[in-house]
Structure formats: C-alpha cells, structure tokens
Design a protein around this motif. Structure first.
Motif, PDB file in Angstrom:
ATOM      1  N   GLY A 125     -45.968  25.981  21.240  1.00 29.34           N
ATOM      2  CA  GLY A 125     -45.870  24.672  21.891  1.00 29.34           C
ATOM      3  C   GLY A 125     -44.794  23.799  21.272  1.00 29.34           C
ATOM      4  O   GLY A 125     -44.023  23.138  21.984  1.00 29.34           O
ATOM      5  N   ASP A 126     -44.746  23.780  19.942  1.00 33.37           N
ATOM      6  CA  ASP A 126     -43.710  22.980  19.272  1.00 33.37           C
ATOM      7  C   ASP A 126     -42.307  23.476  19.626  1.00 33.37           C
ATOM      8  O   ASP A 126     -41.408  22.680  19.923  1.00 33.37           O
ATOM      9  CB  ASP A 126     -43.911  23.034  17.755  1.00 33.37           C
ATOM     10  N   ALA A 127     -42.125  24.796  19.604  1.00 35.95           N
ATOM     11  CA  ALA A 127     -40.808  25.355  19.915  1.00 35.95           C
ATOM     12  C   ALA A 127     -40.427  25.104  21.372  1.00 35.95           C
ATOM     13  O   ALA A 127     -39.279  24.757  21.685  1.00 35.95           O
ATOM     14  CB  ALA A 127     -40.789  26.846  19.613  1.00 35.95           C
ATOM     15  N   ILE A 174     -37.156  29.432  31.878  1.00 35.16           N
ATOM     16  CA  ILE A 174     -36.701  30.600  31.122  1.00 35.16           C
ATOM     17  C   ILE A 174     -36.462  30.227  29.665  1.00 35.16           C
ATOM     18  O   ILE A 174     -36.855  30.960  28.744  1.00 35.16           O
ATOM     19  CB  ILE A 174     -35.414  31.165  31.754  1.00 35.16           C
ATOM     20  N   ALA A 175     -35.820  29.086  29.446  1.00 34.67           N
ATOM     21  CA  ALA A 175     -35.512  28.670  28.070  1.00 34.67           C
ATOM     22  C   ALA A 175     -36.783  28.395  27.282  1.00 34.67           C
ATOM     23  O   ALA A 175     -36.926  28.830  26.123  1.00 34.67           O
ATOM     24  CB  ALA A 175     -34.622  27.434  28.093  1.00 34.67           C
ATOM     25  N   VAL A 176     -37.726  27.684  27.896  1.00 38.02           N
ATOM     26  CA  VAL A 176     -38.974  27.355  27.199  1.00 38.02           C
ATOM     27  C   VAL A 176     -39.787  28.621  26.942  1.00 38.02           C
ATOM     28  O   VAL A 176     -40.341  28.798  25.847  1.00 38.02           O
ATOM     29  CB  VAL A 176     -39.784  26.340  28.024  1.00 38.02           C
ATOM     30  N   ALA A 177     -39.870  29.520  27.929  1.00 34.55           N
ATOM     31  CA  ALA A 177     -40.606  30.769  27.720  1.00 34.55           C
ATOM     32  C   ALA A 177     -39.991  31.601  26.607  1.00 34.55           C
ATOM     33  O   ALA A 177     -40.710  32.168  25.769  1.00 34.55           O
ATOM     34  CB  ALA A 177     -40.644  31.570  29.028  1.00 34.55           C
ATOM     35  N   ASN A 178     -38.668  31.656  26.565  1.00 33.36           N
ATOM     36  CA  ASN A 178     -37.990  32.407  25.507  1.00 33.36           C
ATOM     37  C   ASN A 178     -38.300  31.826  24.129  1.00 33.36           C
ATOM     38  O   ASN A 178     -38.598  32.559  23.175  1.00 33.36           O
ATOM     39  CB  ASN A 178     -36.486  32.399  25.764  1.00 33.36           C
ATOM     40  N   THR A 238     -40.660  33.713  21.246  1.00 35.12           N
ATOM     41  CA  THR A 238     -40.041  33.969  19.943  1.00 35.12           C
ATOM     42  C   THR A 238     -40.846  33.339  18.814  1.00 35.12           C
ATOM     43  O   THR A 238     -41.083  33.964  17.764  1.00 35.12           O
ATOM     44  CB  THR A 238     -38.605  33.428  19.934  1.00 35.12           C
ATOM     45  N   ALA A 239     -41.291  32.088  19.025  1.00 37.02           N
ATOM     46  CA  ALA A 239     -42.082  31.413  17.992  1.00 37.02           C
ATOM     47  C   ALA A 239     -43.425  32.105  17.773  1.00 37.02           C
ATOM     48  O   ALA A 239     -43.887  32.228  16.637  1.00 37.02           O
ATOM     49  CB  ALA A 239     -42.292  29.949  18.386  1.00 37.02           C
ATOM     50  N   LEU A 242     -44.124  35.322  18.216  1.00 36.13           N
ATOM     51  CA  LEU A 242     -43.902  36.573  17.496  1.00 36.13           C
ATOM     52  C   LEU A 242     -43.615  36.326  16.025  1.00 36.13           C
ATOM     53  O   LEU A 242     -44.105  37.050  15.148  1.00 36.13           O
ATOM     54  CB  LEU A 242     -42.746  37.338  18.140  1.00 36.13           C
ATOM     55  N   ARG A 243     -42.823  35.303  15.740  1.00 40.11           N
ATOM     56  CA  ARG A 243     -42.523  34.995  14.338  1.00 40.11           C
ATOM     57  C   ARG A 243     -43.777  34.572  13.587  1.00 40.11           C
ATOM     58  O   ARG A 243     -43.978  34.934  12.421  1.00 40.11           O
ATOM     59  CB  ARG A 243     -41.470  33.896  14.263  1.00 40.11           C
ATOM     60  N   THR A 244     -44.641  33.821  14.251  1.00 36.74           N
ATOM     61  CA  THR A 244     -45.854  33.369  13.583  1.00 36.74           C
ATOM     62  C   THR A 244     -46.815  34.525  13.358  1.00 36.74           C
ATOM     63  O   THR A 244     -47.420  34.664  12.294  1.00 36.74           O
ATOM     64  CB  THR A 244     -46.536  32.280  14.424  1.00 36.74           C
ATOM     65  N   VAL A 245     -46.976  35.381  14.360  1.00 37.62           N
ATOM     66  CA  VAL A 245     -47.897  36.519  14.234  1.00 37.62           C
ATOM     67  C   VAL A 245     -47.434  37.473  13.147  1.00 37.62           C
ATOM     68  O   VAL A 245     -48.245  38.017  12.384  1.00 37.62           O
ATOM     69  CB  VAL A 245     -48.012  37.245  15.593  1.00 37.62           C
ATOM     70  N   HIS A 246     -46.121  37.667  13.034  1.00 35.60           N
ATOM     71  CA  HIS A 246     -45.596  38.593  12.032  1.00 35.60           C
ATOM     72  C   HIS A 246     -45.402  37.944  10.662  1.00 35.60           C
ATOM     73  O   HIS A 246     -44.847  38.573   9.765  1.00 35.60           O
ATOM     74  CB  HIS A 246     -44.276  39.180  12.509  1.00 35.60           C
ATOM     75  N   GLY A 247     -45.814  36.678  10.544  1.00 34.58           N
ATOM     76  CA  GLY A 247     -45.819  36.059   9.230  1.00 34.58           C
ATOM     77  C   GLY A 247     -44.517  35.454   8.795  1.00 34.58           C
ATOM     78  O   GLY A 247     -44.335  35.207   7.607  1.00 34.58           O
ATOM     79  N   THR A 248     -43.579  35.185   9.708  1.00 33.59           N
ATOM     80  CA  THR A 248     -42.313  34.542   9.358  1.00 33.59           C
ATOM     81  C   THR A 248     -42.222  33.222  10.078  1.00 33.59           C
ATOM     82  O   THR A 248     -42.599  33.112  11.249  1.00 33.59           O
ATOM     83  CB  THR A 248     -41.118  35.421   9.740  1.00 33.59           C
ATOM     84  N   PRO A 249     -41.745  32.190   9.437  1.00 32.89           N
ATOM     85  CA  PRO A 249     -41.655  30.884  10.090  1.00 32.89           C
ATOM     86  C   PRO A 249     -40.532  30.868  11.103  1.00 32.89           C
ATOM     87  O   PRO A 249     -39.643  31.711  11.079  1.00 32.89           O
ATOM     88  CB  PRO A 249     -41.359  29.925   8.921  1.00 32.89           C
ATOM     89  N   PRO A 250     -40.556  29.917  12.052  1.00 33.61           N
ATOM     90  CA  PRO A 250     -39.442  29.769  12.979  1.00 33.61           C
ATOM     91  C   PRO A 250     -38.134  29.523  12.253  1.00 33.61           C
ATOM     92  O   PRO A 250     -38.105  29.100  11.097  1.00 33.61           O
ATOM     93  CB  PRO A 250     -39.851  28.550  13.832  1.00 33.61           C
ATOM     94  N   ALA A 251     -37.033  29.769  12.953  1.00 34.61           N
ATOM     95  CA  ALA A 251     -35.716  29.667  12.323  1.00 34.61           C
ATOM     96  C   ALA A 251     -35.407  28.256  11.859  1.00 34.61           C
ATOM     97  O   ALA A 251     -34.690  28.051  10.884  1.00 34.61           O
ATOM     98  CB  ALA A 251     -34.637  30.152  13.300  1.00 34.61           C
TER      99      ALA A 251
END
Length: 380
Positions: free
Chosen positions: A215-217, A347-351, A355-356, A358-367
């Motif tokens: 949501g934030d992203a 499209i931009a918001v979904a992308n 991405t956010a 996947l990064r959260t689930v895999h344990g890495t913060p957003p860019a």
C-alpha cells in the motif's frame, strides 16, 4: 515376487509408464499457472465492468486524492486544522477546473462562427480541386466518400467513448457517480491511512506486513505519477497552445486546454489532440500553417517522449514505454476513455505493489527504505 516391469526407475518412472520429459513437465506447470493468472484477471475485469458505476468514480477519487493530498499535508504541517486544509484545497481545485471549463466554453463560443465559415470555405476549395483533372471526382462520388468516412468515424468513436457513455448513460448515473467521487475523495483525504489499515486487517496476520508495504509503495507511485503527469500535460498544452497562438488561430486557448486534458492519457492523448490542432490550422490558415502546426506538435511530442518521459515519468512510474502503449490500447479496447485514462496508473501501481510485497516476503526492504533491518513476515 517383484515384477520387473513395475520396478521404479531412477528418474521416478516405471517400466510400464515412461518418465515425462522435464521440458514437458515445466511447460505444463507454467501453463496451468498462467491459466490461473489469466482467469483471475478475467474475473477482475468482469467485476470491474459489472460494477463500473462504482469502480470508476472510486478510481477518479483516488487520482484526485493523490493530486490533492500533498497540498493538504503541506497545509497541515503549517499548523492549519485538517478540516480547513481539506476544504481550502478542494475549493481551490474546483475553482481551477471551473475556470478552465469557463475559459474553453467562452473561447469556443467566440470562435465557432468563424470556424463554421472557414470550414465551409475549405470544403468548397477542396471540392473545386477534386472536380478538376486529374481527380475528376463528381459531387455524388464525393458525397459517398464523405458518408463512408462519417460512418467509419462514428463506428470507431462509439467504441472509444463507449466506456464513458456506459458509465453515465443517464443524468442520474452521472450525478450518482459524481457524488460517489466527491465523497470518496473527501474521506480519502480525511482518513486514507485508516481506510488502508482497515483493508490490511482483512488479510491473515502473516500477510499484513507485505500488504502494508504494498500500500505504501502503491500510494507513493500514484502520487508521483499524478504530479509528474500534470507537469507533462501543462508543458504539452502550453507548447501546442503557443504554436497555435503565434499562427493566429482564434481557438488557441481551447486547443491548449484540450491538449492539456488529453495528455493525461500518456503518449496517445497528446498525439490525438495534436492532430485536432493540425486540422484546425488547415481549415483556418491553410496548408503552410498546418505544416508548421504539425512541426510544433511533433517537437512538443519529441520533447515529451525523449526528455520528460524518461527523466520524470520513467523515474516515477518505472514502467517500460512499450508497456505504457500496450496498456493504453488495451484499456481503450476494454473500457473506452476511462480505460485509457486509468490504464497506466493501474499498471504502475500494480507493479510497485507486487515488487514491494515480494521484497517484504523475501525479507528485504523496499529500494527507497533506508532502514538497516530487513522486514520479516511473521509465521503462524
């Protein structure tokens, strides 16, 4: 006694059932997953079309809220009461829209008689040219060509604007959609964060960090897109409007405003509105001025495509230009003008949201998160 032909093979098969090749297995796994994704997308599109009288006003409210929220936040930081900041921002936005509409209506009413006279004169000149050799087109043939062209344009335009017409086929639908958009905008400005937190609580506890990060992203991407697209639209409108003004066209201001509004549909909007400006220049001034108008439209479009889009829109949206064009075309085919308007931000918001997540689930913060600790999703 063990049967030899049923003995398992090292690859996992048996003598009576040969092993499925790994390529076929991978293709089948990809195929059913893609079918599930396509099916989900089809269901979502069907539901959006079914409830479009609610969905489209809500999408409009999202875009307007993304545009106005930074102004409201700025006034709140200056110790304005939040309700007063929202009221002032909404009144200012309504005043700007009303001023643009009034200006366009006034200019069109002032220039319409001259446009009609020039259109008739241009038609007579074109008819005289077509009558002479080598064309030798009779009046009956010309009328047939014009009728066929009119039918074609009517058919295509009805498909393009069909989404907009279906949204508000009656005055009551238009009024209801407008009220939904207004109230949704007000509540999003008042407590948009609380609304998203309530939505987040609908998901399982382990998935909430990913949904919150998404949501934030998505909101950050949407606000950036709206602000940058407004800048691009203003540049397009002012640039083409100035070219029309220097050519002496009486509808220079309406041309600029139409280009500004059409530029909210990336890439395609500026081109279509620029063609309208070229046609008006041809009718009013002649072929030389039309060529100059076309050169001005191309120059502004090249500035948008090679300077503003890569530097501004590309950094805010992070979607390839080919995806933008395909998205606008697909949105136009599905929902007409509303589809073209909302395709790129969706499209931009979904992308950004995917991405956010996947990064959260895999344990890495957003860019854009400078925090030192990775975000971990909690287990059950």
């Amino acid at each position: 006694m063990e049967l030899r032909w049923n003995r398992p093979r090292p690859g996992g098969g048996t003598a009576s059932s040969p092993t499925v090749p790994s390529g076929v297995r991978s293709a089948s796994e990809w195929s059913w997953r893609l079918l599930v994704i396509i099916g989900l997308a089809a269901v979502v599109i069907y539901l959006v079309i079914l409830f479009q009288e609610i969905v489209i006003p809500l999408l409009v409210a999202l875009l307007v809220s993304a545009l106005l929220q930074p102004a409201v936040a700025s006034l709140v930081r200056r110790r304005w009461p939040k309700w007063l900041a929202i009221v002032v921002t909404l009144v200012a936005f309504a005043a700007v829209v009303a001023a643009l509409v009034t200006l366009v209506v006034w200019q069109v009413r002032a220039g319409l008689p001259q446009l009609e006279r020039e259109s008739v004169a241009a038609y007579d000149r074109a008819r005289d040219v077509l009558r002479a050799p080598p064309w030798s087109v009779s009046d009956t043939q010309l009328a047939g060509y014009l009728s066929s062209a009119g039918d074609l344009i009517s058919k295509d335009s009805s498909q393009i604007i069909g989404g907009a017409v279906r949204v508000g086929s009656t005055t009551g639908h238009l009024l209801a959609g407008g009220l939904i958009a207004v109230f949704a905008t007000i509540f999003m400005l008042i407590d948009g964060g609380g609304i998203w937190r309530w939505i987040t609580r609908l998901f399982p506890r382990t998935g909430r960090p990913a949904i919150s990060a998404a949501g934030d992203a998505g909101w950050t991407t949407l606000t950036s897109f709206v602000r940058v697209q407004i800048l691009v639209a203003v540049v397009n409108g002012v640039g083409i409007g100035l070219v029309a003004f220097f050519l002496g066209l009486p509808l220079a201001i309406p041309i600029g405003v139409v280009v500004l509004l059409a530029s909210f549909i990336p890439v395609i909007g500026a081109i279509v509105s620029g063609i309208i400006a070229v046609v008006i220049a041809l009718v009013f001034a002649g072929p030389v001025q039309a060529i100059i108008m076309l050169a001005g439209v191309l120059l502004v479009h090249l500035l948008e495509a090679h300077v503003m889009q890569p530097l501004l829109v590309g950094g805010a949206v992070k979607v390839h230009p080919l995806a933008v064009v395909i998205g606008v075309a697909a949105g136009t085919g599905i929902a007409g003008i509303p589809g073209a308007l909302f395709a790129v931000p969706l499209i931009a918001v979904a992308n950004a949201m995917v991405t956010a997540m996947l990064r959260t689930v895999h344990g890495t913060p957003p860019a854009n998160d400078p925090g030192p600790e990775p975000v971990q999703a909690r287990e059950w």
